[in-house]
Design a protein around this motif. Structure first.
Motif, short mmCIF file in Angstrom:
data_model
loop_
_atom_site.label_atom_id
_atom_site.label_comp_id
_atom_site.label_asym_id
_atom_site.label_seq_id
_atom_site.Cartn_x
_atom_site.Cartn_y
_atom_site.Cartn_z
N THR B 99 0.85 -1.19 0.00
CA THR B 99 0.00 0.00 0.00
C THR B 99 0.89 1.23 0.00
O THR B 99 1.79 1.36 0.83
N ALA B 100 0.63 2.11 -0.95
CA ALA B 100 1.35 3.39 -1.02
C ALA B 100 0.54 4.42 -0.25
O ALA B 100 -0.66 4.57 -0.47
N ARG B 101 1.22 5.08 0.70
CA ARG B 101 0.55 6.08 1.54
C ARG B 101 1.38 7.35 1.60
O ARG B 101 2.60 7.32 1.38
N GLY B 102 0.71 8.43 1.93
CA GLY B 102 1.43 9.69 2.06
C GLY B 102 0.73 10.60 3.03
O GLY B 102 -0.48 10.48 3.27
N THR B 103 1.50 11.53 3.62
CA THR B 103 0.99 12.51 4.57
C THR B 103 1.57 13.87 4.22
O THR B 103 2.77 13.98 3.95
N VAL B 104 0.73 14.89 4.23
CA VAL B 104 1.21 16.25 3.98
C VAL B 104 2.00 16.73 5.18
O VAL B 104 1.50 16.67 6.32
N THR B 105 3.24 17.15 4.95
CA THR B 105 4.07 17.60 6.08
C THR B 105 4.24 19.12 6.10
O THR B 105 4.52 19.70 7.14
N ARG B 106 4.09 19.76 4.94
CA ARG B 106 4.33 21.21 4.91
C ARG B 106 3.61 21.83 3.73
O ARG B 106 3.61 21.25 2.63
N LYS B 107 3.02 22.98 3.97
CA LYS B 107 2.31 23.73 2.92
C LYS B 107 2.88 25.14 2.94
O LYS B 107 2.93 25.76 4.01
N TYR B 108 3.37 25.63 1.82
CA TYR B 108 4.08 26.92 1.83
C TYR B 108 4.09 27.55 0.45
O TYR B 108 3.78 26.90 -0.55
N GLU B 109 4.48 28.83 0.42
CA GLU B 109 4.64 29.54 -0.85
C GLU B 109 6.10 29.93 -1.00
O GLU B 109 6.74 30.34 -0.02
N GLU B 110 6.60 29.79 -2.21
CA GLU B 110 8.01 30.11 -2.47
C GLU B 110 8.14 30.53 -3.92
O GLU B 110 7.65 29.82 -4.82
N ASP B 111 8.77 31.65 -4.17
CA ASP B 111 8.94 32.17 -5.53
C ASP B 111 7.61 32.23 -6.29
O ASP B 111 7.56 31.92 -7.49
N GLY B 112 6.55 32.58 -5.59
CA GLY B 112 5.25 32.69 -6.24
C GLY B 112 4.57 31.35 -6.52
O GLY B 112 3.52 31.32 -7.15
N LEU B 113 5.18 30.26 -6.07
CA LEU B 113 4.59 28.94 -6.30
C LEU B 113 3.94 28.44 -5.01
O LEU B 113 4.44 28.70 -3.92
N ARG B 114 2.85 27.69 -5.20
CA ARG B 114 2.16 27.12 -4.03
C ARG B 114 2.58 25.66 -3.91
O ARG B 114 2.23 24.84 -4.76
N LEU B 115 3.35 25.40 -2.88
CA LEU B 115 4.03 24.11 -2.76
C LEU B 115 3.51 23.31 -1.58
O LEU B 115 3.03 23.87 -0.59
N VAL B 116 3.66 21.99 -1.72
CA VAL B 116 3.30 21.08 -0.63
C VAL B 116 4.37 19.99 -0.56
O VAL B 116 4.75 19.42 -1.59
N ASP B 117 4.88 19.73 0.64
CA ASP B 117 5.79 18.59 0.86
C ASP B 117 4.99 17.45 1.49
O ASP B 117 4.14 17.69 2.35
N CYS B 118 5.31 16.25 1.08
CA CYS B 118 4.64 15.07 1.64
C CYS B 118 5.68 14.05 2.04
O CYS B 118 6.70 13.90 1.38
N GLU B 119 5.38 13.35 3.11
CA GLU B 119 6.15 12.16 3.46
C GLU B 119 5.40 11.01 2.78
O GLU B 119 4.16 10.98 2.81
N ILE B 120 6.11 10.14 2.11
CA ILE B 120 5.46 9.05 1.37
C ILE B 120 6.11 7.71 1.76
O ILE B 120 7.25 7.69 2.23
N ARG B 121 5.38 6.63 1.55
CA ARG B 121 5.93 5.33 1.96
C ARG B 121 5.17 4.19 1.30
O ARG B 121 4.01 4.36 0.90
N LEU B 122 5.83 3.03 1.25
CA LEU B 122 5.17 1.80 0.84
C LEU B 122 5.11 0.89 2.06
O LEU B 122 6.14 0.64 2.70
N GLU B 123 3.91 0.40 2.35
CA GLU B 123 3.77 -0.52 3.47
C GLU B 123 3.46 -1.91 2.96
O GLU B 123 2.60 -2.07 2.08
N ASN B 124 4.13 -2.90 3.54
CA ASN B 124 3.82 -4.28 3.16
C ASN B 124 2.63 -4.78 3.99
O ASN B 124 2.08 -4.04 4.81
N ALA B 125 2.27 -6.06 3.78
CA ALA B 125 1.07 -6.61 4.45
C ALA B 125 1.21 -6.60 5.97
O ALA B 125 0.21 -6.57 6.69
N GLU B 126 2.47 -6.61 6.46
CA GLU B 126 2.69 -6.58 7.92
C GLU B 126 2.70 -5.14 8.45
O GLU B 126 2.95 -4.92 9.64
N GLY B 127 2.48 -4.19 7.57
CA GLY B 127 2.46 -2.79 7.99
C GLY B 127 3.84 -2.16 8.09
O GLY B 127 3.98 -1.05 8.60
N GLN B 128 4.89 -2.89 7.63
CA GLN B 128 6.24 -2.32 7.69
C GLN B 128 6.46 -1.36 6.52
O GLN B 128 6.04 -1.65 5.39
#
Lengths: 152, 144
Positions: B99-128
Protein backbone atom coordinates in the motif's frame (compact mmCIF):
# COMPACT_ATOMS: atom_id res chain seq x y z
CA UNK A 1 32.14 -16.00 -3.52
CA UNK A 2 34.45 -14.02 -1.28
CA UNK A 3 34.36 -10.28 -1.08
CA UNK A 4 37.27 -8.23 0.21
CA UNK A 5 36.80 -7.12 3.80
CA UNK A 6 38.05 -3.63 3.08
CA UNK A 7 37.82 -2.63 -0.51
CA UNK A 8 37.65 1.09 -0.89
CA UNK A 9 40.68 3.25 -0.15
CA UNK A 10 40.50 7.03 0.07
CA UNK A 11 42.59 7.21 -3.10
CA UNK A 12 40.08 5.06 -5.00
CA UNK A 13 37.23 7.15 -3.66
CA UNK A 14 38.89 10.32 -4.92
CA UNK A 15 39.49 8.69 -8.32
CA UNK A 16 35.86 7.66 -8.62
CA UNK A 17 34.22 10.95 -7.62
CA UNK A 18 33.64 13.08 -10.68
CA UNK A 19 33.85 10.25 -13.23
CA UNK A 20 31.33 11.05 -15.95
CA UNK A 21 29.65 8.82 -18.52
CA UNK A 22 29.63 9.54 -22.24
CA UNK A 23 26.26 11.08 -23.18
CA UNK A 24 23.53 8.70 -24.34
CA UNK A 25 20.67 9.96 -26.49
CA UNK A 26 17.27 8.36 -26.35
CA UNK A 27 14.12 9.03 -28.37
CA UNK A 28 10.88 9.08 -26.37
CA UNK A 29 8.28 7.03 -28.23
CA UNK A 30 4.55 7.19 -27.55
CA UNK A 31 4.27 3.38 -27.65
CA UNK A 32 7.09 3.05 -25.14
CA UNK A 33 5.33 5.44 -22.74
CA UNK A 34 2.18 3.31 -23.11
CA UNK A 35 4.09 0.07 -22.40
CA UNK A 36 5.84 1.66 -19.45
CA UNK A 37 2.57 2.98 -17.96
CA UNK A 38 1.04 -0.50 -18.38
CA UNK A 39 4.06 -2.13 -16.75
CA UNK A 40 3.86 0.06 -13.65
CA UNK A 41 0.07 -0.41 -13.59
CA UNK A 42 -0.71 3.31 -13.79
CA UNK A 43 -3.85 4.10 -15.82
CA UNK A 44 -3.36 7.90 -15.66
CA UNK A 45 -4.76 9.32 -18.95
CA UNK A 46 -1.95 11.92 -19.02
CA UNK A 47 0.27 9.13 -20.36
CA UNK A 48 -2.04 7.47 -22.87
CA UNK A 49 -5.17 9.49 -23.71
CA UNK A 50 -4.38 12.42 -25.98
CA UNK A 51 -7.76 14.15 -25.62
CA UNK A 52 -7.69 13.92 -21.82
CA UNK A 53 -4.02 14.87 -21.61
CA UNK A 54 -4.70 17.98 -23.66
CA UNK A 55 -6.89 19.32 -20.82
CA UNK A 56 -4.10 18.83 -18.25
CA UNK A 57 -1.51 21.44 -17.43
CA UNK A 58 1.00 20.05 -19.91
CA UNK A 59 -1.41 20.34 -22.84
CA UNK A 60 -0.58 16.89 -24.20
CA UNK A 61 0.78 13.45 -23.45
CA UNK A 62 3.67 13.19 -21.02
CA UNK A 63 5.80 10.36 -19.65
CA UNK A 64 5.36 8.99 -16.09
CA UNK A 65 7.78 10.46 -13.50
CA UNK A 66 10.12 7.47 -13.43
CA UNK A 67 10.01 6.78 -17.19
CA UNK A 68 13.56 8.04 -17.71
CA UNK A 69 14.78 4.95 -15.86
CA UNK A 70 14.35 3.25 -19.22
CA UNK A 71 17.25 5.22 -20.72
CA UNK A 72 19.79 2.38 -20.95
CA UNK A 73 23.46 2.23 -21.84
CA UNK A 74 24.65 5.04 -19.57
CA UNK A 75 28.02 3.57 -18.61
CA UNK A 76 30.32 4.88 -15.94
CA UNK A 77 33.88 3.69 -16.55
CA UNK A 78 35.45 3.58 -13.11
CA UNK A 79 39.27 3.63 -12.92
CA UNK A 80 39.10 0.34 -10.96
CA UNK A 81 36.88 -2.69 -10.95
CA UNK A 82 34.02 -2.76 -8.47
CA UNK A 83 34.83 -6.38 -7.69
CA UNK A 84 31.53 -7.44 -6.18
CA UNK A 85 29.15 -9.66 -8.08
CA UNK A 86 25.92 -8.47 -6.51
CA UNK A 87 24.02 -5.25 -6.91
CA UNK A 88 21.09 -3.64 -5.16
CA UNK A 89 19.39 -0.35 -5.81
CA UNK A 90 19.51 1.71 -2.60
CA UNK A 91 17.16 4.50 -3.55
CA UNK A 92 16.51 7.34 -5.90
CA UNK A 93 15.84 11.05 -5.75
CA UNK A 94 14.24 12.72 -8.76
CA UNK A 95 13.96 16.43 -9.40
CA UNK A 96 11.75 17.57 -12.25
CA UNK A 97 12.08 20.77 -14.27
CA UNK A 98 10.18 20.18 -17.54
CA UNK A 99 7.75 17.51 -18.76
CA UNK A 100 8.99 14.67 -20.98
CA UNK A 101 6.85 14.29 -24.08
CA UNK A 102 6.59 11.79 -26.94
CA UNK A 103 9.06 12.77 -29.65
CA UNK A 104 11.56 14.30 -27.21
CA UNK A 105 15.21 13.42 -27.70
CA UNK A 106 16.65 13.00 -24.22
CA UNK A 107 20.37 13.01 -23.55
CA UNK A 108 21.54 11.43 -20.30
CA UNK A 109 24.89 11.95 -18.60
CA UNK A 110 25.74 10.29 -15.29
CA UNK A 111 28.40 11.40 -12.83
CA UNK A 112 29.75 9.77 -9.69
CA UNK A 113 28.99 12.04 -6.73
CA UNK A 114 30.12 9.88 -3.82
CA UNK A 115 31.46 6.45 -2.97
CA UNK A 116 31.57 4.99 0.52
CA UNK A 117 32.06 1.58 2.10
CA UNK A 118 30.09 0.06 4.95
CA UNK A 119 29.92 -3.29 6.63
CA UNK A 120 26.47 -4.76 6.98
CA UNK A 121 24.46 -7.90 7.14
CA UNK A 122 25.57 -8.77 3.59
CA UNK A 123 29.28 -8.22 4.30
CA UNK A 124 31.32 -5.40 2.83
CA UNK A 125 29.12 -3.10 0.78
CA UNK A 126 30.14 -0.23 -1.47
CA UNK A 127 27.60 2.58 -1.91
CA UNK A 128 27.99 4.57 -5.10
CA UNK A 129 25.90 7.71 -5.50
CA UNK A 130 25.45 8.88 -9.07
CA UNK A 131 23.65 11.91 -10.44
CA UNK A 132 22.16 11.51 -13.89
CA UNK A 133 21.17 14.66 -15.75
CA UNK A 134 18.54 14.35 -18.48
CA UNK A 135 18.30 17.11 -21.09
CA UNK A 136 15.94 17.47 -24.03
CA UNK A 137 16.50 18.56 -27.64
CA UNK A 138 16.09 22.21 -26.57
CA UNK A 139 19.03 21.78 -24.17
CA UNK A 140 16.70 22.18 -21.19
CA UNK A 141 17.43 19.97 -18.19
CA UNK A 142 14.15 18.06 -17.78
CA UNK A 143 15.14 16.03 -14.72
CA UNK A 144 17.97 14.88 -12.52
CA UNK A 145 18.10 11.57 -10.76
CA UNK A 146 20.37 10.86 -7.82
CA UNK A 147 20.68 7.14 -7.40
CA UNK A 148 22.44 4.94 -4.85
CA UNK A 149 23.87 1.65 -6.08
CA UNK A 150 24.93 -0.91 -3.50
CA UNK A 151 27.57 -3.42 -4.61
CA UNK A 152 28.26 -6.34 -2.28
CA UNK B 1 -12.32 18.84 -13.07
CA UNK B 2 -14.10 17.37 -10.07
CA UNK B 3 -11.11 15.46 -8.76
CA UNK B 4 -8.66 18.33 -8.85
CA UNK B 5 -7.10 19.16 -5.49
CA UNK B 6 -6.29 22.83 -4.89
CA UNK B 7 -3.64 24.28 -2.62
CA UNK B 8 -6.31 25.92 -0.44
CA UNK B 9 -7.87 22.51 0.25
CA UNK B 10 -4.69 21.09 1.74
CA UNK B 11 -3.82 21.06 5.43
CA UNK B 12 -0.64 19.85 7.08
CA UNK B 13 -1.13 16.37 8.50
CA UNK B 14 -3.76 15.34 5.96
CA UNK B 15 -3.42 11.92 4.36
CA UNK B 16 -3.14 11.35 0.61
CA UNK B 17 -5.64 8.82 -0.73
CA UNK B 18 -3.73 5.52 -0.50
CA UNK B 19 -3.35 3.10 -3.41
CA UNK B 20 -2.90 -0.66 -3.23
CA UNK B 21 -0.58 -2.41 -5.67
CA UNK B 22 -0.49 -6.17 -6.15
CA UNK B 23 2.74 -6.87 -7.98
CA UNK B 24 3.20 -10.28 -9.59
CA UNK B 25 6.23 -11.93 -11.21
CA UNK B 26 4.44 -11.29 -14.49
CA UNK B 27 4.45 -7.56 -13.73
CA UNK B 28 8.16 -7.69 -12.93
CA UNK B 29 8.82 -9.29 -16.33
CA UNK B 30 6.63 -6.61 -17.92
CA UNK B 31 8.55 -3.91 -16.07
CA UNK B 32 11.88 -5.49 -17.07
CA UNK B 33 10.79 -5.27 -20.70
CA UNK B 34 9.45 -1.73 -20.48
CA UNK B 35 12.40 -0.33 -18.51
CA UNK B 36 15.17 -2.46 -20.00
CA UNK B 37 16.28 -3.58 -16.51
CA UNK B 38 16.70 -7.32 -17.01
CA UNK B 39 18.64 -8.05 -13.81
CA UNK B 40 17.58 -11.65 -13.05
CA UNK B 41 16.94 -11.14 -9.32
CA UNK B 42 13.60 -9.65 -10.39
CA UNK B 43 12.16 -12.70 -12.17
CA UNK B 44 14.46 -15.75 -11.99
CA UNK B 45 13.88 -17.59 -8.71
CA UNK B 46 17.03 -19.75 -8.89
CA UNK B 47 19.16 -16.73 -9.68
CA UNK B 48 17.59 -14.75 -6.82
CA UNK B 49 18.20 -17.60 -4.34
CA UNK B 50 21.81 -17.82 -5.56
CA UNK B 51 22.09 -14.14 -4.60
CA UNK B 52 21.17 -14.75 -0.96
CA UNK B 53 17.54 -13.73 -1.51
CA UNK B 54 14.45 -15.79 -0.68
CA UNK B 55 13.15 -15.34 -4.21
CA UNK B 56 12.57 -12.62 -6.81
CA UNK B 57 12.19 -9.08 -5.47
CA UNK B 58 10.61 -5.95 -6.91
CA UNK B 59 12.76 -3.52 -8.89
CA UNK B 60 13.43 -0.53 -6.68
CA UNK B 61 12.51 1.73 -9.58
CA UNK B 62 9.11 0.01 -9.85
CA UNK B 63 8.51 0.84 -6.20
CA UNK B 64 9.37 4.48 -6.85
CA UNK B 65 6.92 4.34 -9.78
CA UNK B 66 4.20 3.22 -7.33
CA UNK B 67 5.02 6.19 -5.11
CA UNK B 68 4.98 8.42 -8.19
CA UNK B 69 1.47 7.18 -8.96
CA UNK B 70 0.37 7.85 -5.37
CA UNK B 71 1.43 11.47 -5.71
CA UNK B 72 0.35 12.15 -9.31
CA UNK B 73 -3.09 10.59 -8.64
CA UNK B 74 -3.48 13.00 -5.74
CA UNK B 75 -2.26 16.20 -7.44
CA UNK B 76 -4.46 15.61 -10.49
CA UNK B 77 -3.97 16.92 -14.03
CA UNK B 78 -3.23 20.50 -12.89
CA UNK B 79 -0.62 19.63 -10.26
CA UNK B 80 3.12 19.35 -10.90
CA UNK B 81 5.49 16.86 -9.33
CA UNK B 82 8.79 18.60 -8.49
CA UNK B 83 10.60 16.02 -6.41
CA UNK B 84 10.21 12.32 -5.71
CA UNK B 85 12.64 10.69 -3.32
CA UNK B 86 12.64 7.26 -1.75
CA UNK B 87 14.96 4.72 -0.18
CA UNK B 88 14.63 0.98 -0.71
CA UNK B 89 15.05 -0.03 2.93
CA UNK B 90 13.21 -3.33 2.82
CA UNK B 91 12.66 -5.77 -0.01
CA UNK B 92 9.25 -6.47 -1.45
CA UNK B 93 8.39 -9.71 -3.20
CA UNK B 94 5.81 -10.42 -5.92
CA UNK B 95 2.60 -11.93 -4.58
CA UNK B 96 2.56 -9.58 -1.61
CA UNK B 97 0.28 -6.57 -1.83
CA UNK B 98 1.76 -3.22 -0.88
CA UNK B 99 0.00 0.00 0.00
CA UNK B 100 1.35 3.39 -1.02
CA UNK B 101 0.55 6.08 1.54
CA UNK B 102 1.43 9.69 2.06
CA UNK B 103 0.99 12.51 4.57
CA UNK B 104 1.21 16.25 3.98
CA UNK B 105 4.07 17.60 6.08
CA UNK B 106 4.33 21.21 4.91
CA UNK B 107 2.31 23.73 2.92
CA UNK B 108 4.08 26.92 1.83
CA UNK B 109 4.64 29.54 -0.85
CA UNK B 110 8.01 30.11 -2.47
CA UNK B 111 8.94 32.17 -5.53
CA UNK B 112 5.25 32.69 -6.24
CA UNK B 113 4.59 28.94 -6.30
CA UNK B 114 2.16 27.12 -4.03
CA UNK B 115 4.03 24.11 -2.76
CA UNK B 116 3.30 21.08 -0.63
CA UNK B 117 5.79 18.59 0.86
CA UNK B 118 4.64 15.07 1.64
CA UNK B 119 6.15 12.16 3.46
CA UNK B 120 5.46 9.05 1.37
CA UNK B 121 5.93 5.33 1.96
CA UNK B 122 5.17 1.80 0.84
CA UNK B 123 3.77 -0.52 3.47
CA UNK B 124 3.82 -4.28 3.16
CA UNK B 125 1.07 -6.61 4.45
CA UNK B 126 2.69 -6.58 7.92
CA UNK B 127 2.46 -2.79 7.99
CA UNK B 128 6.24 -2.32 7.69
CA UNK B 129 7.46 0.73 5.82
CA UNK B 130 9.81 -0.80 3.20
CA UNK B 131 10.21 2.34 1.11
CA UNK B 132 10.24 5.67 2.95
CA UNK B 133 10.52 8.87 0.98
CA UNK B 134 9.19 12.33 0.34
CA UNK B 135 7.74 14.38 -2.48
CA UNK B 136 7.32 18.04 -3.29
CA UNK B 137 4.48 19.21 -5.52
CA UNK B 138 3.09 22.44 -6.93
CA UNK B 139 -0.68 22.74 -6.68
CA UNK B 140 -3.03 25.07 -8.51
CA UNK B 141 -4.84 27.75 -6.56
CA UNK B 142 -8.57 28.42 -6.44
CA UNK B 143 -7.61 32.08 -6.82
CA UNK B 144 -5.96 31.46 -10.19
Amino acid sequence: MSTPANFLTEEMRQQAIGVESPPVTFEVEKGHILRFAEAIGDPNPQYTDEAEARRGRNGGLVAPPTFLRSVRGVNLELPFELSFSRRLDGGSDWEYFHPVRPGDRITAVARVAEMTERSGRLGTMVFMTTITTYSNQFEEVVATQTNTLIAY
Amino acid sequence: MADQVYWEDVTEGMELPSIVKEPTTRQLVQYAGASGDFYEIHYDKDFAIGNQLDGPILHGALKSAFLGQLVTDWIGPLGTLKRLQCQYRGMDAPGNPITARGTVTRKYEEDGLRLVDCEIRLENAEGQNTTPGYATVILPSRNG
